[in-house]
Design a protein around this motif. Structure first.
Motif: not given
Ligand code: NAD
Length: 340
Positions: A71, A73, A266, A268, A270, A278
């Motif tokens: 989710m 934030t 999180g 993701a 992007d 994944n």
């Molecule tokens: P992120 O983990 O969403 O992404 C970081 C990088 O990893 C990005 O390049 C993304 O494309 C890649 N990535 C992440 N998960 C992937 C997957 N399953 N498959 C392929 N690539 C993946 O971290 P962020 O960008 O710092 O955070 C984005 C949002 O997510 C923010 O709003 C943050 O607060 C939230 N967040 C939520 C949780 C949770 O719900 N527990 C945990 C971390 C971050």
């Protein structure tokens, strides 16, 4: 007899990876029934300060298990994290994150033939995550760090019990008690007290910066590490990097009445909506949820299918052999299902 659990799709890639995992569960006839709950950024925007509707809260409290997608934030002032709120509201005090080498997921260590299999237990409620912060002046911001003996004891006891259940020989406590003598000092003191009740487990402590260095040089020497909230958050992302990245990092938030299973990563933003995410981390979280609920056979069947799929070289764009074309989320999921 099916067990009913609450499911929240989450934001960003959340719905895509949740759909993939539930499809795998369905293919294995997992005896679960789902109640989808209204929880996530859009509910926060609609005025629900906890990021969930009253009905969602009631459902989760009745069922006791929440399987959730990530989710969002937004950074900066005025917005509370729905994830942190959920962990606090339900006192899910222990965050367990298991990291291990997966065949087919190349890392520096797998290429060197060094297998990693370690668990991080992160305190999930206290520390700086209370978000108790204020501006003393326009130029000076102050934050409070709260560590309590009962709060430390419940997560440390969970870590020892987990180590015992898994048959581990060692548990380390990561800390910075050399500098933060009262807060980290209290956490370490509690660890040393509780360790006396588990003489069969070798208990040690390590300063967190030294721990980070040793994790990237000799990760195979660790079995399980318990840490305070912020240090545990950072160290567990470091460990995700050791086994191939956030796409392979599952997590369980354990409380006495309610437990939440989710991926470490999180939303993701992007890659959201592109169908290329994944689903492995959420699937691994789902597998640990199945074990937690006592469905060990389903967990093993699905885990074996996932491991075999990875070994076959099937991969999404974020990992794997670049010589083999990347699969999208659907094709990756279908390959796992074909291997069940
Ligand atoms: P992120 O983990 O969403 O992404 C970081 C990088 O990893 C990005 O390049 C993304 O494309 C890649 N990535 C992440 N998960 C992937 C997957 N399953 N498959 C392929 N690539 C993946 O971290 P962020 O960008 O710092 O955070 C984005 C949002 O997510 C923010 O709003 C943050 O607060 C939230 N967040 C939520 C949780 C949770 O719900 N527990 C945990 C971390 C971050």
């Amino acid at each position: 007899m099916r067990t009913k659990i609450a499911v929240a799709n989450g934001d960003g890639i959340g719905p895509e990876i949740m759909q993939a995992v539930l499809k795998v569960f369905e293919a294995n006839n997992v005896p679960l029934e789902y109640e989808f709950v209204e929880m996530g950024k859009s509910y926060f925007d609609a005025g629900h300060s906890t990021g969930m509707t009253a009905k969602a809260k009631e459902t989760i409290e009745t069922l006791g298990i929440l399987f959730k997608g990530p989710m969002e934030t937004p950074k900066g002032k005025g917005v509370k994290s729905i994830n942190v709120t959920a962990r606090k509201v339900w006192n899910t005090y222990a965050n367990q994150r298991d990291f291990r080498t997966l065949n087919g997921v190349d890392t520096v260590f797998s290429k060197a033939g060094i297998p990693i299999n370690l668990t991080i237990i992160r305190e999930n409620i206290e520390d700086t995550y209370g978000g108790i912060e204020h501006l003393l002046t326009y130029d000076v911001a102050v934050g409070r760090r709260i560590i309590t003996r009962p709060g430390s004891a419940q997560v440390i006891r969970y870590a020892f019990e987990m180590a015992k259940r898994k048959g581990l020989k060692k548990l380390a406590c990561g800390h910075k008690a050399n500098i933060m003598k009262l807060t980290d000092g209290l956490f370490l003191e509690t660890f040393q007290e509780i360790a006396k009740e588990y003489p069969e487990i070798e208990a040690s402590d390590i300063i967190v910066d030294d721990l980070c260095m040793k994790l990237v040089t000799r990760p195979e020497t660790f079995e399980a590490i318990v840490l305070t909230n912020l240090q545990g958050d950072i160290v567990s992302d470091l460990c995700a990097g050791l086994v191939g990245g956030l796409g392979f990092a599952p997590s369980a938030n354990i409380g006495d009445n309610i437990s939440i299973f989710e991926a470490v990563h999180g939303t993701a933003p992007d890659i959201a909506g592109k169908g290329i995410a994944n689903p492995t981390a959420l699937l691994l979280s789902g597998i640990s949820m199945l074990r937690f609920l006592g469905f060990s056979k389903n967990a093993a069947d699905i885990e074996n299918a996932l491991l075999y799929t990875l070994e076959q070289g099937v991969h999404t764009g974020d990992f794997g052999n670049k010589a083999i074309p990347a699969s999208n989320t659907n094709a990756f999921t279908d390959a796992i299902i074909a291997n069940i």
